[in-house]
Structure formats: structure tokens, C-alpha cells
Design a protein around this motif. Structure first.
Motif, PDB file in Angstrom:
ATOM      1  N   CYS A 146       3.595  64.757  42.463  1.00  0.00           N
ATOM      2  CA  CYS A 146       4.884  64.648  42.204  1.00  0.00           C
ATOM      3  C   CYS A 146       5.313  66.131  42.479  1.00  0.00           C
ATOM      4  O   CYS A 146       4.620  67.261  42.282  1.00  0.00           O
ATOM      5  CB  CYS A 146       5.365  64.583  40.751  1.00  0.00           C
ATOM      6  N   THR A 172       5.299  61.129  32.989  1.00  0.00           N
ATOM      7  CA  THR A 172       4.151  60.498  32.635  1.00  0.00           C
ATOM      8  C   THR A 172       3.617  61.604  31.516  1.00  0.00           C
ATOM      9  O   THR A 172       4.160  62.746  31.434  1.00  0.00           O
ATOM     10  CB  THR A 172       3.347  60.516  33.856  1.00  0.00           C
ATOM     11  N   GLY A 178       8.303  62.737  38.353  1.00  0.00           N
ATOM     12  CA  GLY A 178       7.498  61.699  37.726  1.00  0.00           C
ATOM     13  C   GLY A 178       7.665  61.777  36.077  1.00  0.00           C
ATOM     14  O   GLY A 178       7.974  62.982  35.875  1.00  0.00           O
ATOM     15  N   GLY A 180      -0.071  57.350  34.309  1.00  0.00           N
ATOM     16  CA  GLY A 180       0.079  58.066  35.404  1.00  0.00           C
ATOM     17  C   GLY A 180      -0.853  57.359  36.423  1.00  0.00           C
ATOM     18  O   GLY A 180      -1.132  57.734  37.726  1.00  0.00           O
ATOM     19  N   LEU A 193      -0.590  59.976  39.726  1.00  0.00           N
ATOM     20  CA  LEU A 193       1.007  60.461  39.966  1.00  0.00           C
ATOM     21  C   LEU A 193       1.437  61.614  39.848  1.00  0.00           C
ATOM     22  O   LEU A 193       2.152  62.452  40.615  1.00  0.00           O
ATOM     23  CB  LEU A 193       1.885  59.326  39.017  1.00  0.00           C
TER      24      LEU A 193
END
Length: 322
Positions: free
Chosen positions: A136, A125, A123, A102, A132
Motif C-alpha cells: 500500500c 488492515t 489499505g 491483510g 497487503l
């Protein structure tokens, strides 16, 4: 033999480690998966799949799987996105970003672009609290498990789980869209899969390509029709156009004496084998093999027995069916 045993042991350990990880992944799915599917289902544009490194390779495969199963999708390389390819992404799209940690810096500009223009971001991850994950709308979280390489640094278990997550997403979307084998054939007309999904109507010889004569046709003319159409047989139709019989090589041999003085009705075999033009071509191959014939006329079983085409075994072999 003993020198190879350690390699086999390693292979088994890797495969079992990844298999156990997939079981853990399956058990970990929760409402966030449903939420992610809802976002992807509601997209009026495409699913933009992105990732860097090994995640990028997996992202390309996920995009291809989505596209071939009824969800328009495209892979966008995050580095290229920072140099103009962001223009490929519209507000109607959804971004599916993949990063095991991420924290891939290459994703930053693409993620920022999605936030700036209110483009939904999903996302994949293992770290929901990562750079990240925090951005999201929905995180499809991967279990934080060790890699199968032994050193813990080579993407193995993580990429296998990511690929499986992508397949789960694609199939869930496919089933929600009531995507069928018929639809898949439209997207995949080539190769062995396309051949297996081909229908009789796709391969048969229709209309004027069919070798046909009437009941009263002299056999001299019937032989010309067989020769011109080059399929080794000729169908015989009644006055109303329905298929009354077929003349094959065997019929010709049985009536060799005085053949040219006969009509098609005298020589034909009645009640010939037929097949639905909507049937899969593989069904026609099985039928021809079972009956030990090389051709079959296509007739709509729900209507009058008017021949719509003729399929030869060579037509099937040519596209890879056997």
C-alpha cells in the motif's frame, strides 16, 4: 426474566467491547489518515473499494456511502476482478482495499494490477506488515484488538472498526469537498431523506397550475377557477401581478349572502401567508400546521410579491412529509 438475563449480559458485553474498540480506533489515528485522505481527494477518477468475506460486505457499504456524499466510488469484487473485472479500474482511480489480516489471497491479483499500472493503493488492515500492507501507498491501520464474540474468531469488533473507519474517510472527504445537504439531495431524491430535503419549488404547482384571479374578477368566475384548479383556494393578484389576497372556504362562507354579486376584491383575505420557494418543504408543512391552513403561495421575499407557485399540504404528504 432471569432466563433472559445472560442474553442481555452478552449483548451488553459485545456492545461495550465494540464501543471501547471505537474509542481506541479514534485515539490511534495519525498522519497516515491525513495522507490517505489526500490520495483519495486527488483522485480524478473513482475510489474502487474492495474486500472479501465480511470485509467485502463492509466495502460495499463504504462504497455506497462515498458515492452518496460526493466521492465517486464503486465496489469491485476481488474474485470477479481476476476474471475480467479488473477492466473496471483505470489509472485515474484509487483502490481502497480492506482486509483485517491483510493476507486475503483473493486480493492478490487486484493489488498486483494496481502496482503494475501505478494506481494509488490505500489499505485498511490491522497488520501494516502484511502482504497487503507492504504494497500500500498508505495504510489506515486498525488497532489489533480481540473480537467481541468470545471465541475471538467471528468478525465483530474488527468489522465495526472497519465500518467506522470508512465513515470517517467519507465524512472527511465530504467536508473537504464542502458537500452540503443540497448536494446530498441530488444524489438521494427518494425515500424519507429525499423528502425531508425537498424544497418548496420541487413540489409546488407553478405557472398555469396556480389558481389565480384579479381584483376585479366576478366571484362567479372565481368559483370556477377554484373548482378547475382543485386546490380549494384562489389567489387574487393586483394589476402589477403581485399577490394581493387569497380566497378560501372561510371567506366564501363569510360572504355567502349575495356572493355572486361581489368581486374577488370584496371577498378576499388580504396579506395572505406566503413562503420562499427556496425554503425546505418541511418548513412549509410546519407553517401550514401553525397557521391551520392547507395551501401556501410561494413568493420570492427578495423581489416583487409575484406568486411563483402554490403548495398544498397534500403535495407534501404524497412524498412522505408529515
Amino acid at each position: 426474566m432471569s432466563s433472559k438475563t445472560p442474553f442481555i449480559d452478552t449483548a451488553r458485553r459485545v456492545i461495550r467491547t465494540e464501543a471501547e474498540a471505537l474509542n481506541t480506533l479514534a485515539d490511534s489515528l495519525d498522519d497516515s489518515f491525513r495522507a490517505g485522505i489526500d490520495i483519495l481527494m486527488n483522485a480524478t477518477g473513482r475510489v474502487i473499494v474492495t474486500g472479501i468475506g465480511k470485509s467485502g460486505h463492509i466495502a460495499r457499504k463504504i462504497a455506497a456511502t462515498l458515492a452518496s456524499t460526493g466521492t465517486p466510488a464503486q465496489f469491485v469484487h476481488p474474485a470477479e476482478a481476476s476474471h475480467g473485472d479488473l477492466g473496471m479500474i483505470t489509472r485515474a482511480d484509487v483502490v481502497l482495499a480492506i482486509s483485517n489480516s491483510g493476507e486475503a489471497p483473493e486480493l492478490a491479483n487486484l493489488v498486483a494490477f494496481s502496482r503494475r499500472f501505478d494506481i494509488p493503493l490505500v489499505g485498511i488492515t490491522k497488520n501494516a506488515g502484511s502482504s497487503l500492507g507492504r504494497e500500500c501507498d498508505v495504510v489506515l491501520k486498525l488497532p489489533d484488538l480481540g473480537e467481541a464474540c468470545g471465541t475471538g474468531v467471528v468478525p465483530t469488533t474488527s468489522t465495526t472498526m472497519t465500518l467506522a473507519m470508512g465513515d470517517a474517510v467519507a465524512v472527511a472527504l465530504m467536508e473537504n469537498r464542502a458537500f452540503t445537504a443540497e448536494h446530498f439531495r441530488d444524489f438521494h431524491p427518494g425515500g424519507k431523506l429525499g423528502a425531508q430535503l425537498a424544497r418548496v419549488s420541487d413540489l409546488m404547482h407553478p405557472g398555469a397550475e396556480m389558481p389565480l384571479v384579479t381584483l376585479k374578477t366576478p366571484m362567479a368566475d372565481a368559483l370556477i377557477e377554484i373548482s378547475q384548479k382543485s386546490l380549494g383556494v384562489v389567489g387574487v393578484t393586483a394589476e402589477n401581478g403581485t399577490l394581493a389576497g387569497i380566497i378560501t372556504d372561510g371567506d366564501l362562507r363569510r360572504h355567502m349572502d349575495g356572493l355572486l354579486s361581489l368581486t374577488a376584491a370584496d371577498v378576499m383575505t388580504t396579506s395572505p401567508t406566503t413562503i420562499n420557494p427556496r425554503a425546505l418543504a418541511v418548513e412549509a408543512v410546519a407553517l401550514m400546521n401553525q397557521r391551520k391552513i392547507t395551501c401556501v403561495f410561494a413568493v420570492d421575499p427578495d423581489g416583487p410579491a409575484i406568486p411563483q407557485g402554490i403548495l398544498h399540504i397534500h403535495d407534501c404528504l404524497r412524498v412522505g412529509l408529515d
